[in-house]
Design a protein around this motif. Sequence first.
Motif, short mmCIF file in Angstrom:
data_model
loop_
_atom_site.label_atom_id
_atom_site.label_comp_id
_atom_site.label_asym_id
_atom_site.label_seq_id
_atom_site.Cartn_x
_atom_site.Cartn_y
_atom_site.Cartn_z
N THR A 34 0.84 -1.21 0.00
CA THR A 34 0.00 0.00 0.00
C THR A 34 0.87 1.25 0.00
O THR A 34 0.62 2.20 -0.77
CB THR A 34 -0.93 0.01 1.22
OG1 THR A 34 -1.73 -1.16 1.22
CG2 THR A 34 -1.83 1.23 1.20
N ARG A 45 1.26 4.06 -3.08
CA ARG A 45 0.88 5.44 -2.81
C ARG A 45 2.04 6.42 -3.00
O ARG A 45 1.87 7.51 -3.54
CB ARG A 45 0.33 5.55 -1.37
CG ARG A 45 0.02 6.97 -0.90
CD ARG A 45 -1.09 7.62 -1.71
NE ARG A 45 -1.37 8.95 -1.20
CZ ARG A 45 -2.23 9.79 -1.75
NH1 ARG A 45 -2.90 9.43 -2.82
NH2 ARG A 45 -2.42 10.99 -1.23
N LEU A 54 -5.34 7.57 -5.68
CA LEU A 54 -6.25 7.59 -4.54
C LEU A 54 -5.89 6.51 -3.53
O LEU A 54 -5.48 5.40 -3.91
CB LEU A 54 -7.69 7.38 -5.02
CG LEU A 54 -8.27 8.46 -5.95
CD1 LEU A 54 -9.65 8.04 -6.44
CD2 LEU A 54 -8.34 9.80 -5.24
N ILE A 55 -6.04 6.83 -2.24
CA ILE A 55 -5.68 5.88 -1.19
C ILE A 55 -6.53 4.62 -1.30
O ILE A 55 -6.03 3.51 -1.13
CB ILE A 55 -5.83 6.54 0.19
CG1 ILE A 55 -4.81 7.67 0.35
CG2 ILE A 55 -5.63 5.51 1.31
CD1 ILE A 55 -4.90 8.41 1.66
N ARG A 56 -7.83 4.80 -1.56
CA ARG A 56 -8.70 3.62 -1.66
C ARG A 56 -8.30 2.75 -2.84
O ARG A 56 -8.44 1.52 -2.79
CB ARG A 56 -10.17 4.05 -1.77
CG ARG A 56 -10.53 4.82 -3.02
CD ARG A 56 -12.04 5.05 -3.09
NE ARG A 56 -12.46 5.78 -4.27
CZ ARG A 56 -12.57 7.10 -4.34
NH1 ARG A 56 -12.29 7.84 -3.27
NH2 ARG A 56 -12.95 7.69 -5.45
N ARG A 57 -7.78 3.35 -3.90
CA ARG A 57 -7.29 2.58 -5.04
C ARG A 57 -6.03 1.79 -4.66
O ARG A 57 -5.88 0.62 -5.02
CB ARG A 57 -7.02 3.52 -6.21
CG ARG A 57 -6.59 2.84 -7.49
CD ARG A 57 -6.51 3.85 -8.62
NE ARG A 57 -7.83 4.26 -9.05
CZ ARG A 57 -8.09 5.38 -9.72
NH1 ARG A 57 -7.11 6.22 -10.01
NH2 ARG A 57 -9.33 5.67 -10.09
N CYS A 58 -5.15 2.45 -3.91
CA CYS A 58 -3.93 1.77 -3.45
C CYS A 58 -4.27 0.62 -2.51
O CYS A 58 -3.67 -0.47 -2.60
CB CYS A 58 -3.01 2.77 -2.75
SG CYS A 58 -2.39 4.09 -3.82
N LEU A 59 -5.22 0.85 -1.61
CA LEU A 59 -5.63 -0.20 -0.67
C LEU A 59 -6.24 -1.39 -1.41
O LEU A 59 -5.95 -2.55 -1.09
CB LEU A 59 -6.64 0.37 0.33
CG LEU A 59 -6.08 1.33 1.39
CD1 LEU A 59 -7.22 2.01 2.16
CD2 LEU A 59 -5.18 0.58 2.37
N PHE A 60 -7.07 -1.09 -2.40
CA PHE A 60 -7.74 -2.18 -3.15
C PHE A 60 -6.72 -3.03 -3.88
O PHE A 60 -6.74 -4.28 -3.79
CB PHE A 60 -8.75 -1.60 -4.14
CG PHE A 60 -9.34 -2.62 -5.06
CD1 PHE A 60 -10.35 -3.46 -4.61
CD2 PHE A 60 -8.90 -2.75 -6.37
CE1 PHE A 60 -10.90 -4.42 -5.47
CE2 PHE A 60 -9.43 -3.69 -7.22
CZ PHE A 60 -10.44 -4.53 -6.77
N TYR A 61 -5.80 -2.40 -4.62
CA TYR A 61 -4.85 -3.17 -5.41
C TYR A 61 -3.77 -3.80 -4.54
O TYR A 61 -3.22 -4.86 -4.91
CB TYR A 61 -4.23 -2.30 -6.51
CG TYR A 61 -5.21 -2.04 -7.64
CD1 TYR A 61 -5.54 -3.05 -8.52
CD2 TYR A 61 -5.81 -0.80 -7.80
CE1 TYR A 61 -6.45 -2.84 -9.55
CE2 TYR A 61 -6.72 -0.57 -8.83
CZ TYR A 61 -7.03 -1.59 -9.70
OH TYR A 61 -7.95 -1.38 -10.71
N GLN A 72 -5.89 4.89 -13.28
CA GLN A 72 -5.74 6.32 -13.01
C GLN A 72 -5.78 7.15 -14.29
O GLN A 72 -6.29 8.27 -14.29
CB GLN A 72 -4.42 6.56 -12.27
CG GLN A 72 -4.28 7.97 -11.70
CD GLN A 72 -3.02 8.11 -10.86
OE1 GLN A 72 -2.23 7.18 -10.73
NE2 GLN A 72 -2.82 9.28 -10.28
#
Length: 432
Positions: free
Chosen positions: A204, A208, A216-223, A282
Motif C-alpha cells: 500500500t 501510494r 487515490l488511497i482507496r485505489r492503493c488499498l484495493f490493489y 488512473q
Amino acid sequence: MSSLKAYSKKICSRFGQFLYLTISNFTKNALWESASACAFGFIFSFIPITLIIFAVLIAVIQVYPNIYNFVITFAHEVESIVNIMPLLNKLMEIRSIKSFNIFLIIWVIWMARKLFNSIIISMNKVFRSVSKRKSWFNQLLTFIIEFAMTFIIALIIIFAFAFTQVIELPVIKTILDNFQILFKKSSLNLGAFVLYFILFISTTVAYRVIPGTKPLIRRCLFYAALSTISFFIVSYFINLFMNVTNYNTIYGTISSLVLLMMKVYLFFIIFLFCAQMIYVSQFFATLLKSEIYQLPTSESKGLGNYLRRFLFINPSEIQSPENTVYLKKDQLLYQADTKVSYVYYIKKGAVTEEGQNGLELRSQGSFLGDVQCILNQNYGSTARALADCELISFTTEEFMQIIQKSHHAARKALSKISEYTSSLYTGEDNLE
C-alpha cells in the motif's frame, strides 16, 4: 431491460479494454524482466535488511531482554535458508562504535537499498510518462522507504512479541486452555498472518508513495489487497503441490532457497501487474484516446489487430453528449480551407473526403483532420457523410494532449504526416 443490457455491455467493454491495456503496457514496459531484477535485489538485500531490523531491536532488547528469545526463535525458523545467529551474537557484543563499525554500517545500508532501488526503477517504468520526479529524489526516496520499512517491520515484531506476552497472562492462558481447539490453529497461523500483513502495508505504501502521481488511497488499498491475496493463493497452491521435505532430502537446503526465490519472483510479478493496473485505472481515459488513435484499419490482418478493433472501436467511456456529433447522409462535416477547430473520430458510419487528390473514403475507426491539426493547417478537403454517422469530436488542445502524453500515438502521428506529405508531392507531380 434494454438500458440494463446496454449498461452491462458498457461494463464488459470497459473491463475488456482495461485488461487489454494492462497486459499490453505490462509487456511493453518489460515488467517480466523488472520482476527478475527485484527478485535479484532481494538476494542482496535480505541479510542487510535483517541486520538493520535487528539493530533497531537491539536498543529495545537491552531494556526488555525477553524480546531476544523471540528474535532467536525467528532466526531458527530461517536457519535452513541463511544462518544469521553469528551476526546476531556479534551485534549483541557491540558496546562502542569504532571506525570499522561505521564502515560496516554504511556498507549494510548501501546493500539494503538494492531491493528498494529495484522496486523504484520498476515502478518508474510503469509511471515514467506521467511522473515528474527527478532522479535525485528517487534516490532519496530509496533510503526513506528503506528505513521506514525496516522500522515498520521492527515495530510489528515488537507488537507480535507483546501479543505473545499477553496470551501468556494467567487469565488469558486459562481462557485459551478451555478453547484449545479454537485457538490452536490460529496461533499456528499467527506468523503467516503477520507476514502477509507486512506485505499488505508495504505494498500500500509503495503504491501510494513511489509513483509520484498521487493515486487515490482507496485505489492503493484495493490493489494492495488484490496483490496480497493473489500472492497468498499462489503460495498456497505451490505449497499444496510441492513437497518441500522431499526436495530437501534429495537436494539439501538449497531447494528451500530455490523455492523461496520462485515465490519472491512470483510476488513481484503480481506486485508490478497490480501497479500497472493502478496506472491504467488512473489514466484510463488518456490511454483509451491513445489506443483508438492507433487502431489498425479494417483491412489489417491478424488476431491481435482484430482483437484491438473489437475492444476499442466503440470508446463509450470517453464519449459524452457534448463531444458527440451526429450526421445524416450527405450532410457536410467541414469544408476545405476552413480552420481546424476539431478532430473527429468516426465511431459509426463512413465519411468521404474530397480534396486535390480526389475522393477518399474514411470508415469506422478513422480520424479526420488530425494531420492538419498537428501541422497547424486548414482542412485539406471537404468531408461529407456517406451514410448516417456518429462521431466523437476532440478540440485541437485535447487532441494535441493525446500526442504529447503517448509516444505510441506520436509515432502513429509521424507516420500519418509522412504519408500526407508524400501524397501532396505526388499530387503536385500529377498536376505538372
